[in-house]
Design a protein around this motif. Structure first.
Motif, mmCIF file in Angstrom:
data_model
loop_
_atom_site.group_PDB
_atom_site.id
_atom_site.type_symbol
_atom_site.label_atom_id
_atom_site.label_comp_id
_atom_site.label_asym_id
_atom_site.label_seq_id
_atom_site.Cartn_x
_atom_site.Cartn_y
_atom_site.Cartn_z
ATOM 1 N N VAL A 1 8.859 11.659 -1.884
ATOM 2 C CA VAL A 1 8.706 10.123 -2.169
ATOM 3 C C VAL A 1 9.821 9.274 -1.578
ATOM 4 O O VAL A 1 9.580 8.272 -0.938
ATOM 5 N N ASP A 2 11.059 9.759 -1.819
ATOM 6 C CA ASP A 2 12.289 8.921 -1.393
ATOM 7 C C ASP A 2 12.522 9.304 0.131
ATOM 8 O O ASP A 2 13.249 8.585 0.741
ATOM 9 N N GLY B 1 10.566 7.027 4.257
ATOM 10 C CA GLY B 1 11.049 7.040 5.491
ATOM 11 C C GLY B 1 10.174 6.377 6.686
ATOM 12 O O GLY B 1 9.981 5.741 7.355
ATOM 13 N N VAL B 2 8.823 7.530 6.626
ATOM 14 C CA VAL B 2 8.024 7.162 7.564
ATOM 15 C C VAL B 2 7.066 6.062 7.076
ATOM 16 O O VAL B 2 6.626 5.265 8.025
ATOM 17 N N GLY B 3 6.859 5.533 5.746
ATOM 18 C CA GLY B 3 6.079 4.521 5.461
ATOM 19 C C GLY B 3 6.759 3.230 6.029
ATOM 20 O O GLY B 3 6.209 2.237 6.431
ATOM 21 N N ALA B 4 8.153 3.200 5.959
ATOM 22 C CA ALA B 4 8.930 2.158 6.327
ATOM 23 C C ALA B 4 8.559 1.632 7.761
ATOM 24 O O ALA B 4 8.573 0.348 8.210
ATOM 25 N N VAL B 5 8.448 2.598 8.709
ATOM 26 C CA VAL B 5 8.022 2.433 10.173
ATOM 27 C C VAL B 5 6.486 2.022 10.306
ATOM 28 O O VAL B 5 6.371 1.026 10.945
ATOM 29 N N LEU B 6 5.642 2.832 9.428
ATOM 30 C CA LEU B 6 4.296 2.574 9.646
ATOM 31 C C LEU B 6 3.986 1.244 9.114
ATOM 32 O O LEU B 6 2.889 0.580 9.635
ATOM 33 N N ARG C 1 4.680 9.461 16.953
ATOM 34 C CA ARG C 1 6.322 9.487 17.108
ATOM 35 C C ARG C 1 6.813 9.245 15.507
ATOM 36 O O ARG C 1 7.680 10.200 15.237
ATOM 37 N N ALA C 2 6.157 8.438 14.808
ATOM 38 C CA ALA C 2 6.516 8.367 13.438
ATOM 39 C C ALA C 2 6.333 9.585 12.522
ATOM 40 O O ALA C 2 6.993 9.905 11.500
ATOM 41 N N GLY C 3 5.118 10.274 12.844
ATOM 42 C CA GLY C 3 4.953 11.477 12.319
ATOM 43 C C GLY C 3 5.573 12.866 12.694
ATOM 44 O O GLY C 3 5.513 13.865 12.270
ATOM 45 N N SER C 4 6.479 12.709 13.736
ATOM 46 C CA SER C 4 7.232 13.681 14.196
ATOM 47 C C SER C 4 8.703 13.403 14.061
ATOM 48 O O SER C 4 9.325 14.110 13.264
ATOM 49 N N ILE D 1 0.751 -1.258 -0.143
ATOM 50 C CA ILE D 1 0.075 -0.034 -0.087
ATOM 51 C C ILE D 1 0.918 1.122 -0.008
ATOM 52 O O ILE D 1 0.589 2.318 -0.656
ATOM 53 N N MET D 2 2.019 1.205 0.839
ATOM 54 C CA MET D 2 2.745 2.403 1.073
ATOM 55 C C MET D 2 3.445 2.579 -0.442
ATOM 56 O O MET D 2 3.913 3.696 -0.726
ATOM 57 N N GLU D 3 4.173 1.400 -1.043
ATOM 58 C CA GLU D 3 4.685 1.634 -2.148
ATOM 59 C C GLU D 3 3.934 2.366 -3.400
ATOM 60 O O GLU D 3 4.151 2.988 -4.088
ATOM 61 N N SER D 4 2.490 1.671 -3.255
ATOM 62 C CA SER D 4 1.786 2.419 -4.230
ATOM 63 C C SER D 4 1.122 3.673 -4.082
ATOM 64 O O SER D 4 1.223 4.649 -5.115
ATOM 65 N N PHE D 5 1.366 4.042 -2.827
ATOM 66 C CA PHE D 5 1.198 5.356 -2.551
ATOM 67 C C PHE D 5 2.298 6.332 -3.037
ATOM 68 O O PHE D 5 2.048 7.515 -3.271
ATOM 69 N N GLY D 6 3.349 5.716 -2.933
ATOM 70 C CA GLY D 6 4.478 6.670 -3.213
ATOM 71 C C GLY D 6 4.655 6.792 -4.609
ATOM 72 O O GLY D 6 4.744 8.034 -5.104
ATOM 73 N N GLU D 7 4.299 5.825 -5.258
ATOM 74 C CA GLU D 7 4.216 5.845 -6.810
ATOM 75 C C GLU D 7 3.212 6.956 -7.349
ATOM 76 O O GLU D 7 3.333 7.758 -8.252
ATOM 77 N N TRP D 8 2.033 6.971 -6.663
ATOM 78 C CA TRP D 8 0.945 7.716 -6.985
ATOM 79 C C TRP D 8 1.186 9.349 -6.796
ATOM 80 O O TRP D 8 0.961 10.205 -7.572
#
Length: 704
Positions: A327-328, A333-338, A501-504, A301-308
């Motif tokens: 994107v990168d 960064g945040v998506g890898a944790v979420l 925490r991930a968002g800050s 989901i995060m990868e698709s969101f990044g591409e979009w």
């Protein structure tokens, strides 16, 4: 009118406070400390009710006890509601005997008497009132009974100190106490309480000492030929035993479900194997069976969101570097944790269920005997359990430990427990390199942490903290089905805190990593990542990690160092660095052979997990350690110890593991030697001298 609510931990105090105030409370901190302070107004009145921290006595052995005593002497409450746990009356009454020595009206709220009645035991309330010399009311905070009667009692004779003088001590003590009371200043409040404290040599009341008083105390000490503080405690317990014997009416005792379950879970031979199996299942389910599926789903989901998002920005006309930042840098960064949030939810649910059922209280009691041999006690398990969610509150939770040395040891050892921030690291490496065995590998790290804590505690007790000796008194609540409402709220709060925490912190760190990876020291963009500022910095210090990785990797080095800011940032940094690598042409898989992190194999992966698990914690936890250890110097020593110890362990793991994989070491030999070392370790632990008995009335030896 000011009212103080006083009671032991887990006595139903907070539930009673919410019932009396209608949950209309102001929450803040006590002056100078981070312990929560709750005040509210009693329903239907203008009485101010203050919920004091859970304590076991008014002897200031802990911050909570100091706060409670300070409140009584400085805030001068008109009434004290003392809530007692009927199922642990001996323990609860110790605090009551001290409160009755104060010049304040005391109302005793006898909670959970209905639980005793189910076991065939009734308490004679009228006789208990007579023996204690104060009003006693039977309530049930859980069933909300007796609350109206308690509120009515608060309004009766508000000014009257509704207590009769009771004699707790023998004739000699009572005579000396009367003599001391007579020489104290006439205007002084709580004379009897102060007199007792002077006999106990309480340093907080040294200002009352004079030659006449010193002579009195010395004379009494000679008469008993022992420590007066011990005499006072013994007399209190003798009085409590007498009260309990006279007021308890025992009927036919029936064995309830909790008693039957304890025969299994606290069985001499089965208790530890059951604990191992349960904790193995917790990590096996959260990281292995269920967890691995959810990670792949969220990652997709995060990868698709990044591409979009990248396509959207490109159509919008943004520059290449802005597109890369979003994107990168941010999304990667945040998506890898979420991506690991589903696994965290599963872990939090399982831990919360174990807590609410009452099982964790059994584990604290079970491990107390082992911990006591290494300089800790069962109380240390509480910060360790809290630390499985986050190390910061775990370290702050060490305040419940009275002994200073034991408290400092526990503060240093708590970050060794795998917290939620370390789970993404464990899940990422275990999931990729160990496949179907990821759950087993994850569980092994938890038990590895316990072994490291034990070994570290032995070393620290031997060479640094030699005065570790404290008591551990714990109630065993009845087993109960987990409250869905409580579990949901507990898990929700922890997950929200993780996402915030991930968002800050993670967001900011990801941007910093992206910037350092995308620009050279001449601030040129679009350069090869090997020429970036981050690569140059990493290459300078990468030699430090070579012995535990098998190669010099600037990417792994800077990612591990990022763990000092936040452990989740290790995964986030690796995702950002990997995404910016020119070697990666398809997909964002971190461990592709062509990528920066392609050198990892099972041995170096496990070693990298070990280092990040046991090295210095995040900045927040380091700050908490500084507060609990009492200074920067001790904090620096603790961080150095944790990091060096982690590096040594990781190096050993890699050097042995890589040789096993290459066939240079016979794995059968390793297993046999490991078993021998384990047996030797158990023998050493068994023969270590345990802490001396503290003379409590709760075990058969002390009662004899």
């Amino acid at each position: 009118m000011k009212i103080g609510l006083v009671g032991n931990q887990n006595s139903g105090k907070t539930t009673l406070f919410n019932l009396l105030t209608g949950m209309n409370a102001k929450i803040g901190n006590w002056p100078g400390v981070t312990i929560e302070k709750k005040t509210g107004t009693v329903k239907g009145t203008d009485h101010e009710l203050t919920d004091l921290p859970g304590i076991y006595s008014l002897s200031p052995y802990s911050i909570e006890e100091e706060i409670s005593r300070k409140y009584i002497f400085e805030e001068k409450p008109d009434v004290i509601i003392n809530i007692l746990d009927s199922t642990s009356l001996e323990r609860s009454l110790y605090l009551t005997t001290q409160l009755l020595e104060l010049d304040i009206k005391v109302i005793v709220a006898l909670n959970m008497a209905d639980v005793l009645e189910k076991k065939g035991i009734k308490i004679d309330i009228k006789l208990l009132e007579k023996l204690l010399g104060t009003k006693v009311l039977k309530i049930s905070a859980l069933k909300e009974t007796g609350i109206d009667e308690l509120i009515k009692e608060l309004n009766v004779n508000d000014k009257k100190k509704s207590k009769e003088k009771i004699k707790i001590y023998d004739e000699n003590c009572e005579k000396i106490l009367e003599d001391i009371i007579n020489i104290l200043p006439k205007e002084e409040m709580h004379k009897r309480f102060i007199a007792v404290k002077l006999l106990e040599a309480d340093s907080r009341f040294e200002s009352f000492n004079n030659e006449k008083l010193t002579n009195m105390v010395d004379e009494l000490s000679k008469e008993y030929d022992t420590d007066l503080e011990e005499i006072i405690a013994t007399e209190r317990y003798t009085f409590i035993e007498s009260v309990k014997e006279k007021t308890f009416r025992r009927g036919k005792v029936t064995e309830d479900i909790s008693d039957k379950l304890d025969k299994i879970f606290l069985n001499k031979f089965l208790a530890f194997p059951i604990f191992v199996v349960i904790m193995f299942l917790v990590y096996y389910l959260s990281v292995g069976v269920i967890g691995s599926f959810t990670v792949d789903l969220v990652a997709g989901i995060m990868e698709s969101f990044g591409e979009w998002t990248g396509g959207l920005l490109e159509n919008f006309g943004t520059s290449e570097w802005v597109n890369s930042l979003v994107v990168d840098g941010i999304i990667a960064g945040v998506g890898a944790v979420l991506g690991f949030v589903p696994q965290l939810i599963i872990l939090f649910i399982l831990i919360s269920v174990l807590e609410t059922t009452g099982y964790m209280s059994r584990i604290a009691l079970l491990l107390d005997k082992l911990f006591r041999r290494i300089g800790l006690s069962g109380k240390s398990l509480i910060p360790f359990i809290v630390g499985s969610g986050c190390s910061v509150p775990g370290i702050m939770g060490t305040r419940i430990i009275e002994n200073q040395d034991e408290r400092e040891m526990t503060s240093i050892l708590t970050p060794f427990i795998p917290c939620s921030a370390k789970l993404p690291i464990i899940a990422l490496f275990a999931g990729y390199f160990f496949g179907e065995n990821s759950g087993i590998v994850s569980a092994s790290l938890y038990f590895f942490a316990i072994a490291v804590i034990i070994i570290s505690a032995i070393v620290m007790k031997k060479f640094i903290y030699k005065n570790t000796r404290s008591t551990f008194i714990s109630e065993l609540p009845d087993y109960k089905l987990p409250s869905v409402k409580y579990v949901f709220k507990d898990v929700f709060d922890k997950v929200v805190a993780f996402i915030k925490r991930a968002g800050s912190v993670i967001l900011i760190c990801s941007i910093v990593i992206w910037f350092l990876s995308s620009f050279s020291f001449k601030f040129e963009y679009g350069i090869d990542i090997e020429s970036s500022m981050l690569a140059k910095i990493g290459n300078t210090i990468s030699w430090i990690f070579e012995s535990m990785l098998g190669t010099k990797s600037w990417g792994a080095t800077v990612s591990a160092i990022q763990g000092l800011v936040a452990k989740e940032q290790v995964v986030s940094s690796m995702a950002v660095i990997n995404g910016l690598s020119d070697d990666v042409t398809e997909g964002k898989e971190i461990f592709t052979k062509e990528g920066i992190f392609g050198f990892f194999d099972p041995a170096s992966a496990y070693a990298f997990m070990v280092f990040n698990l046991f090295s210095a914690p995040c900045f927040g936890a380091i700050g908490a350690m500084k507060r609990e250890l009492g200074g920067t110097k001790k904090m620096i020593k603790a961080v150095a110890f944790q990091t060096i110890f982690a590096w040594i362990l990781a190096t050993i793991v890699y050097q042995v593991g890589s040789r096993i994989l290459s066939g240079a070491i016979n794995i059968a030999n390793v297993v046999v030697i490991g078993i021998i070392l384990l047996i030797v370790f158990i023998i050493v632990i068994k023969n270590m001298k345990a802490s001396e008995c503290s003379g409590c009335p709760y075990c058969d030896n002390c009662k004899k």
